[in-house]
Design an enzyme around this catalytic site. Structure first.
Site, PDB file in Angstrom:
ATOM      1  N   LYS A 196      -7.976   3.845   2.145  1.00  0.00           N
ATOM      2  CA  LYS A 196      -7.087   4.886   1.934  1.00  0.00           C
ATOM      3  C   LYS A 196      -7.241   5.501   0.356  1.00  0.00           C
ATOM      4  O   LYS A 196      -7.622   6.666   0.505  1.00  0.00           O
ATOM      5  CB  LYS A 196      -5.751   4.595   2.137  1.00  0.00           C
ATOM      6  N   SER A 206       0.855  -1.225  -0.058  1.00  0.00           N
ATOM      7  CA  SER A 206       0.131  -0.122   0.028  1.00  0.00           C
ATOM      8  C   SER A 206       0.848   1.237   0.010  1.00  0.00           C
ATOM      9  O   SER A 206       0.270   2.318   0.213  1.00  0.00           O
ATOM     10  CB  SER A 206      -0.894   0.078   1.099  1.00  0.00           C
ATOM     11  N   ASN A 216      -2.123  -2.542  13.034  1.00  0.00           N
ATOM     12  CA  ASN A 216      -3.709  -2.441  12.911  1.00  0.00           C
ATOM     13  C   ASN A 216      -3.889  -1.360  13.608  1.00  0.00           C
ATOM     14  O   ASN A 216      -4.792  -0.400  13.305  1.00  0.00           O
ATOM     15  CB  ASN A 216      -4.495  -3.736  13.506  1.00  0.00           C
ATOM     16  N   SER A 232     -12.824  27.201 -27.352  1.00  0.00           N
ATOM     17  CA  SER A 232     -13.016  25.910 -28.118  1.00  0.00           C
ATOM     18  C   SER A 232     -11.817  25.920 -29.385  1.00  0.00           C
ATOM     19  O   SER A 232     -11.473  27.156 -29.617  1.00  0.00           O
ATOM     20  CB  SER A 232     -14.409  25.881 -28.703  1.00  0.00           C
ATOM     21  N   GLN A 292      -7.635  -2.098   3.805  1.00  0.00           N
ATOM     22  CA  GLN A 292      -6.480  -1.156   3.336  1.00  0.00           C
ATOM     23  C   GLN A 292      -6.959  -0.770   2.057  1.00  0.00           C
ATOM     24  O   GLN A 292      -6.453   0.506   1.541  1.00  0.00           O
ATOM     25  CB  GLN A 292      -5.445  -2.032   2.678  1.00  0.00           C
ATOM     26  N   GLU A 335     -18.257  22.922 -15.083  1.00  0.00           N
ATOM     27  CA  GLU A 335     -18.694  21.453 -15.617  1.00  0.00           C
ATOM     28  C   GLU A 335     -17.658  20.164 -15.015  1.00  0.00           C
ATOM     29  O   GLU A 335     -18.360  19.395 -14.530  1.00  0.00           O
ATOM     30  CB  GLU A 335     -18.453  21.497 -17.379  1.00  0.00           C
ATOM     31  N   LYS A 357     -16.596  30.698 -28.894  1.00  0.00           N
ATOM     32  CA  LYS A 357     -17.163  29.884 -27.756  1.00  0.00           C
ATOM     33  C   LYS A 357     -16.190  30.318 -26.208  1.00  0.00           C
ATOM     34  O   LYS A 357     -15.091  30.573 -26.460  1.00  0.00           O
ATOM     35  CB  LYS A 357     -16.767  28.634 -27.742  1.00  0.00           C
ATOM     36  N   HIS A 383     -39.444  24.155 -11.289  1.00  0.00           N
ATOM     37  CA  HIS A 383     -39.317  23.569 -12.556  1.00  0.00           C
ATOM     38  C   HIS A 383     -38.798  24.180 -13.452  1.00  0.00           C
ATOM     39  O   HIS A 383     -38.899  23.759 -14.871  1.00  0.00           O
ATOM     40  CB  HIS A 383     -40.920  23.405 -12.934  1.00  0.00           C
ATOM     41  N   TYR A 436      -9.783  -6.668  12.243  1.00  0.00           N
ATOM     42  CA  TYR A 436      -9.062  -6.030  10.968  1.00  0.00           C
ATOM     43  C   TYR A 436      -8.904  -6.989   9.978  1.00  0.00           C
ATOM     44  O   TYR A 436      -8.940  -8.227  10.372  1.00  0.00           O
ATOM     45  CB  TYR A 436      -7.527  -5.820  11.229  1.00  0.00           C
TER      46      TYR A 436
HETATM   47  N1  ARG Z   1      -1.256  -1.279   4.976  1.00  0.00           N
HETATM   48  C1  ARG Z   1      -2.052  -1.860   5.976  1.00  0.00           C
HETATM   49  C2  ARG Z   1      -3.507  -1.158   5.985  1.00  0.00           C
HETATM   50  O1  ARG Z   1      -3.582  -0.085   5.134  1.00  0.00           O
HETATM   51  C3  ARG Z   1      -1.575  -1.652   7.271  1.00  0.00           C
HETATM   52  C4  ARG Z   1      -2.281  -2.668   8.229  1.00  0.00           C
HETATM   53  C5  ARG Z   1      -1.606  -4.227   8.092  1.00  0.00           C
HETATM   54  N2  ARG Z   1      -2.048  -5.049   9.063  1.00  0.00           N
HETATM   55  C6  ARG Z   1      -1.838  -6.267   8.892  1.00  0.00           C
HETATM   56  N3  ARG Z   1      -2.505  -7.005   9.762  1.00  0.00           N
HETATM   57  N4  ARG Z   1      -1.884  -6.772   7.695  1.00  0.00           N
HETATM   58  O2  ARG Z   1      -4.498  -1.370   6.335  1.00  0.00           O
END
Ligand code: ARG
Length: 458
Positions: free
Chosen positions: A324, A22, A109, A276, A321, A289, A282, A155, A316
């Site tokens: 993010k 990640s 975690n 344009s 992951q 937009e 234009k 409307h 977890y």
């Molecule tokens: N890169 C992981 C995430 O974003 C970090 C946590 C990893 N924990 C694990 N038990 N593999 O969630």
């Protein structure tokens, strides 16, 4: 390098490493990861779980890593599994055995959860500032155009005359609610998960209050399973941001309409429009937009987060992951949109005469004509019917309420006299709408002041 190599006999395949990693998206949390680790090591030192001396060395080592990343001296290794692994690995490379003590009483975690929360809290503040800046521009414009007559629509049909300031302040109210949602979401996010460990807390005599205080969290998560597997705060933020985007997208849609030759209520500044490649005449409202279009990304991010989380058993799981990229994309998109939208609005040229002309065209004052009869004693339903007949007569004769002779009025209802022309004047219609929350200039000015005061006292 993996942190968990001990029980494995074979090296990780490259495809698994790439799939699992990640770092390409969590490296943006390097600072928060380091802040979290500094606080954690200090707490370990205070509680006697590692020596104070070691805690100090770890703190210094982490600070030097931060400095080196920020100065460009240290490149984040894109082959690492994640930012947590990279920083811990770098610390150990610098400090040897002492570095290896950092991860005592901690898991990735709870580490990743605290990193995200630290990162998002800062982002909420930045987005809040951007929303406030837009709100202030809206206030300035609303004040400037508090008396400008425009047609109000339902409307997308001309309905009743209002002021442009009042129309703008409708978006002001939306943004005020957005600010409320952002601050509310930050409050619930403000509980510290470090100390939850992998899922079941720890046997070490840690003091979570120390870590929470060092990291400036209001509270501490109360259930270790929930602490490591809660991502409500990502969902709530993505939801608040989606609503921000709904507002920006509706506003954009109106700006696009207003820029068209059919409306011509505003003209965007050259610096905030594009041309344009084939049609020389234009001038396109591309920013508006794009903002309208980018709302789709943010809603998609919210849907993605909800879907990732909905089937995950406690606690977890690696699915998480996926949180993010979604929340980071939502944040980046909203920030970009606000940054482009605010100066576009600030520099737009308003064309009050065109607004007034549009308001004068289409029986927009018919309600006021009916109200005029009501004030003369007729029940509203009868007044409504008589005015409807007058509108039909105007259409038949190709006249307007302003140009229909009084004799014609009188033929439909005896109560009409010359006073009707004043009663249906556009300014009168809009300015007399003084009911609380209505479009009259005094209400607009009072609401501008109200919003400014709210922002000043935050
Ligand atoms: N890169 C992981 C995430 O974003 C970090 C946590 C990893 N924990 C694990 N038990 N593999 O969630």
């Amino acid at each position: 390098m993996q942190l968990w190599k001990g029980r494995f006999q074979k090296a990780l395949s490259k495809t698994t490493n790439d799939f699992n990693s990640s770092i390409s998206f969590d490296s943006r949390m390097y600072k928060e990861d380091i802040e979290g680790s500094i606080a954690h090591s200090k707490m370990l030192g205070e509680c006697g779980i590692i020596s104070k001396d070691e805690a100090e060395k770890i703190g210094e080592g982490l600070k030097s890593i931060l400095n080196d990343i920020e100065s460009g001296k240290l490149q984040i290794d894109m082959e690492a599994e994640d930012i947590h692994t990279f920083i811990e690995g770098e610390l150990t490379a610098r400090l040897g055995d002492t570095g290896k003590r950092l991860h005592t009483a901690r898991s990735r975690n709870d580490q990743v959860a605290v990193d995200i929360k630290l990162y998002l809290k800062k982002q909420v503040d930045e987005i809040t500032a951007l929303v406030e800046a837009l709100l202030l521009v809206i206030c300035t414009k609303a004040e400037q155009y508090s008396e400008t007559i425009m047609p109000g629509y339902t409307h997308l049909q001309r309905a009743q005359p209002i002021t442009f300031g009042h129309h703008l302040l409708a978006y002001g109210e939306m943004l005020l609610r957005d600010l409320g949602r952002l601050s509310d979401c930050k409050k619930r996010m403000d509980v510290m998960p470090l100390g939850c460990g992998a899922l079941a807390g720890t046997t070490y005599p840690i003091d979570r209050k120390i870590t929470a205080e060092l990291l400036d969290f209001e509270g501490i998560t109360e259930n270790s399973l929930d602490g490591v597997s809660d991502r409500d705060y990502c969902i709530e933020l993505a939801s608040a941001l989606s609503i921000v985007m709904v507002h920006l997208s509706r506003f954009s849609e109106e700006i696009i309409l207003w820029c068209s030759h059919e409306f011509k209520f505003i003209e965007l500044d050259d610096a905030f429009s594009t041309g344009s490649s084939i049609m020389p005449q234009k001038k396109n409202p591309d920013i508006a937009e794009l903002v309208r279009g980018k709302s789709g990304r943010v809603f998609g991010d919210l849907m993605g987060l909800l879907t990732v989380m909905k089937g995950i058993p406690l606690a977890y799981n690696k699915d998480m992951q996926e949180d993010k990229e979604a929340i980071f994309d939502a944040i980046d998109t909203v920030k970009m949109c606000l940054t482009a939208f605010t100066p576009m609005l600030d520099t737009m040229k308003v064309l009050p005469q065109n607004m007034r002309k549009a308001a004068a065209g289409g029986f927009i004052n018919a309600t006021d004509c009916a109200d005029y009869l009501v004030k003369k004693g007729l029940p509203f339903r009868d007044a409504y019917k008589a005015t409807g007949e007058i509108v039909a007569l105007c259409i038949e004769k190709d006249l307007t309420l302003e140009t229909l002779p009084i004799e014609e009025y009188k033929k439909i209802c005896e109560l009409f006299d010359e006073g009707v022309y004043e009663a249906i004047g556009l300014e009168k219609c809009a300015y007399e709408r003084k009911s609380q929350g209505g479009p009259c200039p005094d209400n607009v000015k009072a609401n501008v002041e109200r919003i400014r005061t709210i922002l000043e006292n935050k």
